[in-house]
Design a protein around this motif. Sequence first.
Motif, PDB file in Angstrom:
ATOM      1  N   ASN A 100     -40.996   4.992  -8.372  1.00  0.00           N
ATOM      2  CA  ASN A 100     -41.561   4.188  -9.383  1.00  0.00           C
ATOM      3  C   ASN A 100     -41.292   4.997 -10.913  1.00  0.00           C
ATOM      4  O   ASN A 100     -41.858   5.892 -10.944  1.00  0.00           O
ATOM      5  CB  ASN A 100     -43.041   3.928  -9.150  1.00  0.00           C
ATOM      6  CG  ASN A 100     -43.688   3.275 -10.349  1.00  0.00           C
ATOM      7  OD1 ASN A 100     -42.976   2.763 -11.177  1.00  0.00           O
ATOM      8  ND2 ASN A 100     -44.883   3.711 -10.265  1.00  0.00           N
ATOM      9  N   THR A 101     -40.335   4.541 -11.684  1.00  0.00           N
ATOM     10  CA  THR A 101     -40.194   5.071 -12.869  1.00  0.00           C
ATOM     11  C   THR A 101     -39.633   3.914 -13.842  1.00  0.00           C
ATOM     12  O   THR A 101     -39.012   3.054 -13.331  1.00  0.00           O
ATOM     13  CB  THR A 101     -39.444   6.219 -12.780  1.00  0.00           C
ATOM     14  OG1 THR A 101     -39.382   6.886 -14.056  1.00  0.00           O
ATOM     15  CG2 THR A 101     -37.922   6.083 -12.578  1.00  0.00           C
ATOM     16  N   GLU A 102     -39.690   4.319 -15.120  1.00  0.00           N
ATOM     17  CA  GLU A 102     -39.283   3.428 -16.074  1.00  0.00           C
ATOM     18  C   GLU A 102     -37.630   3.473 -16.261  1.00  0.00           C
ATOM     19  O   GLU A 102     -37.005   4.528 -16.077  1.00  0.00           O
ATOM     20  CB  GLU A 102     -39.654   3.543 -17.442  1.00  0.00           C
ATOM     21  CG  GLU A 102     -39.356   4.934 -18.103  1.00  0.00           C
ATOM     22  CD  GLU A 102     -40.272   5.974 -17.638  1.00  0.00           C
ATOM     23  OE1 GLU A 102     -41.100   6.051 -16.619  1.00  0.00           O
ATOM     24  OE2 GLU A 102     -40.364   6.869 -18.228  1.00  0.00           O
ATOM     25  N   ALA A 103     -36.798   2.652 -16.737  1.00  0.00           N
ATOM     26  CA  ALA A 103     -35.553   2.725 -16.935  1.00  0.00           C
ATOM     27  C   ALA A 103     -35.465   3.237 -18.608  1.00  0.00           C
ATOM     28  O   ALA A 103     -36.332   2.852 -19.359  1.00  0.00           O
ATOM     29  CB  ALA A 103     -34.857   1.405 -16.956  1.00  0.00           C
ATOM     30  N   PHE A 104     -34.448   4.103 -18.728  1.00  0.00           N
ATOM     31  CA  PHE A 104     -34.088   4.651 -20.246  1.00  0.00           C
ATOM     32  C   PHE A 104     -32.859   3.705 -20.475  1.00  0.00           C
ATOM     33  O   PHE A 104     -31.773   3.685 -19.851  1.00  0.00           O
ATOM     34  CB  PHE A 104     -33.781   6.064 -19.890  1.00  0.00           C
ATOM     35  CG  PHE A 104     -34.873   6.986 -19.497  1.00  0.00           C
ATOM     36  CD1 PHE A 104     -35.466   6.963 -18.217  1.00  0.00           C
ATOM     37  CD2 PHE A 104     -35.701   7.644 -20.461  1.00  0.00           C
ATOM     38  CE1 PHE A 104     -36.437   7.784 -18.137  1.00  0.00           C
ATOM     39  CE2 PHE A 104     -37.023   8.332 -20.220  1.00  0.00           C
ATOM     40  CZ  PHE A 104     -37.203   8.336 -18.847  1.00  0.00           C
ATOM     41  N   PHE A 105     -32.926   3.164 -21.711  1.00  0.00           N
ATOM     42  CA  PHE A 105     -31.841   2.599 -22.386  1.00  0.00           C
ATOM     43  C   PHE A 105     -31.042   3.238 -23.351  1.00  0.00           C
ATOM     44  O   PHE A 105     -31.592   4.114 -24.128  1.00  0.00           O
ATOM     45  CB  PHE A 105     -32.533   1.256 -22.987  1.00  0.00           C
ATOM     46  CG  PHE A 105     -32.859   0.282 -21.951  1.00  0.00           C
ATOM     47  CD1 PHE A 105     -34.182   0.423 -21.458  1.00  0.00           C
ATOM     48  CD2 PHE A 105     -32.204  -0.990 -21.746  1.00  0.00           C
ATOM     49  CE1 PHE A 105     -34.688  -0.532 -20.262  1.00  0.00           C
ATOM     50  CE2 PHE A 105     -32.551  -2.025 -20.605  1.00  0.00           C
ATOM     51  CZ  PHE A 105     -33.827  -1.734 -20.079  1.00  0.00           C
ATOM     52  N   GLY A 106     -29.725   2.698 -23.162  1.00  0.00           N
ATOM     53  CA  GLY A 106     -29.068   3.257 -24.385  1.00  0.00           C
ATOM     54  C   GLY A 106     -29.214   2.469 -25.695  1.00  0.00           C
ATOM     55  O   GLY A 106     -30.366   1.548 -25.479  1.00  0.00           O
ATOM     56  N   GLN A 107     -28.544   2.898 -26.795  1.00  0.00           N
ATOM     57  CA  GLN A 107     -28.865   2.084 -28.125  1.00  0.00           C
ATOM     58  C   GLN A 107     -28.299   0.913 -28.309  1.00  0.00           C
ATOM     59  O   GLN A 107     -28.526   0.056 -28.939  1.00  0.00           O
ATOM     60  CB  GLN A 107     -28.501   3.157 -29.297  1.00  0.00           C
ATOM     61  CG  GLN A 107     -26.827   2.862 -29.662  1.00  0.00           C
ATOM     62  CD  GLN A 107     -26.173   4.063 -28.868  1.00  0.00           C
ATOM     63  OE1 GLN A 107     -26.583   4.253 -27.453  1.00  0.00           O
ATOM     64  NE2 GLN A 107     -24.884   4.197 -29.199  1.00  0.00           N
ATOM     65  N   GLY A 108     -27.552   0.537 -27.210  1.00  0.00           N
ATOM     66  CA  GLY A 108     -26.903  -0.914 -27.166  1.00  0.00           C
ATOM     67  C   GLY A 108     -25.614  -1.256 -27.804  1.00  0.00           C
ATOM     68  O   GLY A 108     -25.194  -0.036 -28.714  1.00  0.00           O
ATOM     69  N   THR A 109     -24.723  -2.001 -27.396  1.00  0.00           N
ATOM     70  CA  THR A 109     -23.404  -2.205 -28.093  1.00  0.00           C
ATOM     71  C   THR A 109     -23.526  -3.555 -28.441  1.00  0.00           C
ATOM     72  O   THR A 109     -23.610  -4.601 -27.900  1.00  0.00           O
ATOM     73  CB  THR A 109     -22.201  -2.061 -27.093  1.00  0.00           C
ATOM     74  OG1 THR A 109     -22.278  -0.607 -26.802  1.00  0.00           O
ATOM     75  CG2 THR A 109     -20.967  -2.469 -27.567  1.00  0.00           C
ATOM     76  N   ARG A 110     -23.299  -3.957 -29.894  1.00  0.00           N
ATOM     77  CA  ARG A 110     -23.286  -5.253 -30.399  1.00  0.00           C
ATOM     78  C   ARG A 110     -21.851  -5.886 -30.250  1.00  0.00           C
ATOM     79  O   ARG A 110     -21.075  -5.216 -31.032  1.00  0.00           O
ATOM     80  CB  ARG A 110     -23.558  -5.259 -31.832  1.00  0.00           C
ATOM     81  CG  ARG A 110     -23.830  -6.649 -32.359  1.00  0.00           C
ATOM     82  CD  ARG A 110     -24.646  -6.849 -33.560  1.00  0.00           C
ATOM     83  NE  ARG A 110     -25.917  -6.405 -33.733  1.00  0.00           N
ATOM     84  CZ  ARG A 110     -26.807  -7.391 -33.325  1.00  0.00           C
ATOM     85  NH1 ARG A 110     -26.507  -8.569 -32.957  1.00  0.00           N
ATOM     86  NH2 ARG A 110     -28.197  -7.025 -33.131  1.00  0.00           N
ATOM     87  N   LEU A 111     -21.563  -6.714 -29.409  1.00  0.00           N
ATOM     88  CA  LEU A 111     -19.988  -7.141 -29.282  1.00  0.00           C
ATOM     89  C   LEU A 111     -20.183  -8.623 -29.882  1.00  0.00           C
ATOM     90  O   LEU A 111     -20.772  -9.417 -29.728  1.00  0.00           O
ATOM     91  CB  LEU A 111     -19.738  -7.460 -27.852  1.00  0.00           C
ATOM     92  CG  LEU A 111     -18.721  -8.214 -27.485  1.00  0.00           C
ATOM     93  CD1 LEU A 111     -17.293  -7.469 -28.016  1.00  0.00           C
ATOM     94  CD2 LEU A 111     -18.332  -8.485 -25.964  1.00  0.00           C
ATOM     95  N   THR A 112     -19.213  -8.640 -30.875  1.00  0.00           N
ATOM     96  CA  THR A 112     -18.846  -9.844 -31.792  1.00  0.00           C
ATOM     97  C   THR A 112     -17.518 -10.440 -31.436  1.00  0.00           C
ATOM     98  O   THR A 112     -16.524  -9.768 -31.606  1.00  0.00           O
ATOM     99  CB  THR A 112     -19.144  -9.743 -33.159  1.00  0.00           C
ATOM    100  OG1 THR A 112     -20.339  -9.058 -33.404  1.00  0.00           O
ATOM    101  CG2 THR A 112     -18.979 -11.018 -34.060  1.00  0.00           C
ATOM    102  N   VAL A 113     -17.312 -11.490 -30.932  1.00  0.00           N
ATOM    103  CA  VAL A 113     -16.090 -12.222 -30.563  1.00  0.00           C
ATOM    104  C   VAL A 113     -15.605 -13.347 -31.527  1.00  0.00           C
ATOM    105  O   VAL A 113     -16.572 -14.137 -31.490  1.00  0.00           O
ATOM    106  CB  VAL A 113     -16.028 -12.875 -28.912  1.00  0.00           C
ATOM    107  CG1 VAL A 113     -14.706 -13.165 -28.705  1.00  0.00           C
ATOM    108  CG2 VAL A 113     -16.246 -11.796 -28.078  1.00  0.00           C
ATOM    109  N   VAL A 114     -14.741 -13.131 -32.142  1.00  0.00           N
ATOM    110  CA  VAL A 114     -14.371 -14.125 -33.396  1.00  0.00           C
ATOM    111  C   VAL A 114     -13.050 -14.861 -32.708  1.00  0.00           C
ATOM    112  O   VAL A 114     -12.356 -14.429 -31.973  1.00  0.00           O
ATOM    113  CB  VAL A 114     -13.938 -13.296 -34.699  1.00  0.00           C
ATOM    114  CG1 VAL A 114     -15.594 -12.702 -35.258  1.00  0.00           C
ATOM    115  CG2 VAL A 114     -12.919 -12.446 -34.661  1.00  0.00           C
TER     116      VAL A 114
END
Lengths: 114, 113
Positions: A100-114
């Motif tokens: 039982n433990t929390e998940a550690f998240f990365g800072q995220g990747t913002r993907l924009t498809v144009v």
Amino acid sequence: DTAVSQTPKYLVTQMGNDKSIKCEQNLGHDTMYWYKQDSKKFLKIMFSYNNKELIINETVPNRFSPKSPDKAHLNLHINSLELGDSAVYFCASSPIRGVNTEAFFGQGTRLTVV
Amino acid sequence: AQKVTQAQTEISVVEKEDVTLDCVYETRDTTYYLFWYKQPPSGELVFLIRRNSFDEQNEISGRYSWNFQKSTSSFNFTITASQVVDSAVYFCALQRDDYKLSFGAGTTVTVRA
């Protein structure tokens, strides 16, 4: 030292292209995940790997393929990108499965498809 | 199936006011874990608290407090004496033994100076 790091942080690409997002964790965790956050901020799990083995595969198009070369890395490859793939993708990790433990998240990747 | 409901989409308060974020969950499991995460404007997801289903003790950490009530399937979060830095999206989440986190839709908190 960054615990869970994702590259790139921002990714702008044209429809139809193939792209990859890389994720690395230096926490010694066995389990890694990919989550997708849509424009309404809704977070949903896509995949989970435990010690390089795929354990969760939600209803995700086949164009998305995770790859885990070792337990510290979980990359996400996306083929034939579509406008609807635009989102923020988060990588996460947690320790040994069954604990039982929390998940550690990365800072995220913002993907924009144009 | 499991589900997490955060009925409040947005909350706006003036600094120093208290704000309570509601979280109601559904699960058939007897063992599960509840979480709160904060997502500030910079975008990262910050872990705030974890609770397992057998631990109904409330918790206080500084200005943050959590009220877990199994009888009503709720895990509410209160920020006391809010500050502008508390402005963020707050997510409640439910996790089973398969480690899959199911998130609520999030509550956007705006604290005005």
